[in-house]
Motif scaffolding. Structure first.
Motif, short mmCIF file in Angstrom:
data_model
loop_
_atom_site.label_atom_id
_atom_site.label_comp_id
_atom_site.label_asym_id
_atom_site.label_seq_id
_atom_site.Cartn_x
_atom_site.Cartn_y
_atom_site.Cartn_z
N VAL A 1 0.87 -1.19 0.00
CA VAL A 1 0.00 0.00 0.00
C VAL A 1 0.90 1.23 0.00
CG1 VAL A 1 -1.94 1.17 1.12
CG2 VAL A 1 -1.66 -1.31 1.41
N SER A 2 0.70 2.12 -0.98
CA SER A 2 1.54 3.32 -1.04
C SER A 2 0.86 4.43 -1.84
CB SER A 2 2.89 2.98 -1.67
OG SER A 2 3.68 4.13 -1.80
N GLN A 3 0.77 5.59 -1.25
CA GLN A 3 0.23 6.74 -1.96
C GLN A 3 1.17 7.10 -3.11
OE1 GLN A 3 -0.09 10.30 -3.58
NE2 GLN A 3 1.44 10.41 -1.95
N SER A 4 2.43 7.38 -2.78
CA SER A 4 3.39 7.88 -3.78
C SER A 4 3.82 6.81 -4.77
CB SER A 4 4.63 8.42 -3.07
OG SER A 4 5.26 7.36 -2.36
N GLY A 5 3.85 5.57 -4.31
CA GLY A 5 4.37 4.50 -5.14
C GLY A 5 5.89 4.55 -5.24
N GLU A 6 6.51 5.39 -4.41
CA GLU A 6 7.97 5.55 -4.47
C GLU A 6 8.66 5.31 -3.13
OE1 GLU A 6 9.37 5.78 -7.25
OE2 GLU A 6 7.81 6.60 -8.57
N THR A 7 7.93 4.97 -2.11
CA THR A 7 8.54 4.77 -0.79
C THR A 7 9.59 3.66 -0.88
OG1 THR A 7 6.54 5.54 0.26
CG2 THR A 7 8.01 4.23 1.62
N ALA A 8 10.82 4.02 -0.49
CA ALA A 8 11.96 3.11 -0.71
C ALA A 8 11.76 1.74 -0.07
CB ALA A 8 13.23 3.77 -0.19
N ALA B 1 1.02 15.43 5.64
CA ALA B 1 0.19 14.49 6.39
C ALA B 1 -0.94 14.00 5.48
CB ALA B 1 -0.40 15.17 7.62
N THR B 2 -0.99 12.71 5.28
CA THR B 2 -1.99 12.16 4.36
C THR B 2 -3.39 12.15 4.98
OG1 THR B 2 -2.57 10.30 2.95
CG2 THR B 2 -1.58 9.76 5.05
N THR B 3 -4.37 12.45 4.16
CA THR B 3 -5.77 12.32 4.61
C THR B 3 -6.58 11.62 3.52
OG1 THR B 3 -6.21 14.57 3.79
CG2 THR B 3 -5.79 14.32 6.16
N LEU C 1 -0.95 9.24 14.89
CA LEU C 1 0.09 9.73 13.96
C LEU C 1 -0.26 11.13 13.46
CD1 LEU C 1 2.74 9.21 12.46
CD2 LEU C 1 1.42 8.16 10.62
N LYS C 2 -1.55 11.34 13.12
CA LYS C 2 -1.96 12.68 12.67
C LYS C 2 -1.62 13.70 13.74
CE LYS C 2 -2.28 12.30 9.27
NZ LYS C 2 -2.19 11.12 8.47
N MET C 3 -1.95 13.38 14.98
CA MET C 3 -1.71 14.31 16.08
C MET C 3 -0.22 14.63 16.19
SD MET C 3 -2.96 16.09 18.46
CE MET C 3 -4.56 15.60 19.10
N LYS C 4 0.61 13.59 16.30
CA LYS C 4 2.02 13.88 16.57
C LYS C 4 2.73 14.54 15.40
CE LYS C 4 2.99 9.59 17.56
NZ LYS C 4 3.30 8.17 17.60
N GLU C 5 2.42 14.13 14.17
CA GLU C 5 3.23 14.64 13.06
C GLU C 5 2.99 16.11 12.77
OE1 GLU C 5 2.71 12.71 9.24
OE2 GLU C 5 0.57 12.49 9.54
N ILE C 6 1.77 16.62 12.97
CA ILE C 6 1.56 18.03 12.64
C ILE C 6 1.42 18.94 13.85
CG2 ILE C 6 0.67 17.70 10.30
CD1 ILE C 6 -2.12 17.88 11.41
C1 F6R Z 1 1.56 10.23 7.38
C2 F6R Z 1 2.09 9.90 6.07
C3 F6R Z 1 3.15 8.86 5.99
C4 F6R Z 1 2.97 7.99 4.73
C5 F6R Z 1 4.15 7.04 4.57
C6 F6R Z 1 3.99 6.15 3.37
O1 F6R Z 1 0.59 11.23 7.31
O2 F6R Z 1 1.70 10.48 5.08
O3 F6R Z 1 3.19 8.07 7.13
O4 F6R Z 1 1.77 7.29 4.84
O5 F6R Z 1 5.34 7.78 4.44
O6 F6R Z 1 3.98 6.86 2.17
P1 F6R Z 1 3.42 6.23 0.85
O7 F6R Z 1 1.97 5.96 1.04
O8 F6R Z 1 3.67 7.25 -0.21
O9 F6R Z 1 4.17 4.95 0.61
#
Ligand code: F6R
Length: 364
Positions: free
Chosen positions: A102-109, A155-157, A240-245
């Protein structure tokens, strides 16, 4: 560019009804789920012996929620892992397993490395990804695209919310194909899924209440989020939302674990947020809330409309619309996103660009 909102995060929070609906509609056909585009065939779905969900951060929290949902509906064992752990622990994978990245960016190392490791071990991979053409999307055997659109706030939503929807659709389809739920239940649950966007919209109408509470608690030193089952998965994301922002130290705890150590941190005025969307666990979590209250905690209770007796225990109650309990994460996370946001604003912090964080973590 911020669509009239003060920050990208708030804009993206408000885009959630739409992007959740778009993502759901992308796999709906005649009232049923159709994963043809994703590429998973019914034969393949029947043969899966084990699912491994691998991700980082919020995407990992989606995995924790999905684990409960997939196991309960489709009766397939699910293991959820942090990509940074998975990639270095020489994972033992079942050859009929399915690894879901699962990845938003598709680039997380780390997630990309976990994908490569899984492929090397000859196990089928499915990516739930937002960015078209990203490395993870290109290399995975199958891709379920979330349609969150570009997410600017660190911060992802909205991406998180679409990942949840994708995992529910997958769980329901697995359950249908493997006949672990009836056709009737399947249709009923899809019907309920289509109401989620409207219900998220309804929660957003009530945001001033959260804003008021956030301003009052912006100076907290610590916050604890507690819940059981799916509610624990919601706690992980809320914390996580609370602490990161907002830079407030926060922890998510499975409510039953508190008395194994953490309860010693509760003192007069410590903010504890209880999440109670799962009816079969409600009384159990209430009893944990009573325990921390007797040690001086100030309690916020987050539950669905109807559970008004939460006010007998909690000092401040937040209600979300009722939905099928499997989908509760999608609703209960919204007030927690708002809470993190408003605390950050109340403290005058850089909401969209919190210190030390990058949107896309392409290095280890
Ligand atoms: C928190 C947040 C990060 C990402 C994590 C994975 O708000 O955005 O914890 O969820 O860095 O990133 P992706 O989804 O791009 O692999």
């Amino acid at each position: 560019e911020k669509g009239g909102f003060e920050h990208f995060m708030m804009k993206e929070i408000h885009e959630q009804p739409k992007v959740v609906e778009d993502t759901l509609n992308s796999v709906l056909k005649d009232g049923k789920i159709d994963l043809t585009e994703v590429g998973l065939t019914e034969e393949e779905m029947k043969e899966i012996s084990q699912i491994y969900i691998v991700a980082c951060g919020s995407a990992y929290h989606v995995g924790v929620a999905a684990q409960y949902v997939i196991e309960d509906l489709a009766r397939i064992p699910v293991r959820v892992e942090l990509a940074s752990e998975f990639r270095y622990r020489k994972p033992i994978l079942d050859k009929n397993g399915l690894v879901i990245l699962v990845s938003q960016s598709g680039e997380t190392a780390d997630t990309l490395a976990a994908l490569r490791e899984s492929k090397e071990l000859g196990v089928k991979t499915l990516a739930i990804v937002n960015v078209v053409g990203s490395s993870i999307a290109r290399e995975a055997d199958n891709v379920f695209y979330t349609l969150a659109g570009p997410e600017i706030s660190v911060a992802t939503t909205k991406a998180y919310s679409t990942q949840l929807i994708a995992s529910y659709a997958l769980a329901l389809q697995l359950a249908k194909v493997r006949e672990t739920i009836s056709e009737e239940k399947y249709c009923e649950m899809i019907q309920e899924l289509t109401t989620i966007p409207r219900k998220i919209g309804k929660i957003l109408e009530d945001k001033e209440r959260i804003q008021w509470f956030a301003a009052k608690y912006a100076n907290s030193k610590d916050v604890f989020f507690i819940g059981r089952g799916i509610d624990y998965a919601i706690c992980l994301e809320g914390s996580l939302k609370m602490k990161e922002i907002s830079y407030i130290h926060s922890e998510a705890y499975a409510a039953g674990e508190l008395k194994h150590g953490t309860i010693s941190l509760i003192e007069d005025g410590t903010l504890v947020i209880g999440v109670l969307t799962q009816d079969h666990l409600y009384e159990k979590t209430v009893s944990n809330l009573v325990e921390v209250k007797s040690r001086g905690a100030y309690l916020m209770g987050l539950t669905h409309y109807g559970n008004y007796n939460i006010e007998d225990t909690a000092d401040f109650a937040v209600y979300v619309p009722k939905t099928d309990e499997h989908f509760a994460t999608s609703l209960a996370v919204i007030p927690l996103q708002l809470l993190g946001y408003y605390v950050s604003v109340a403290k005058g912090l850089d909401v969209d660009k919190p210190r030390n964080l990058a949107k896309s973590v392409t290095v280890e």
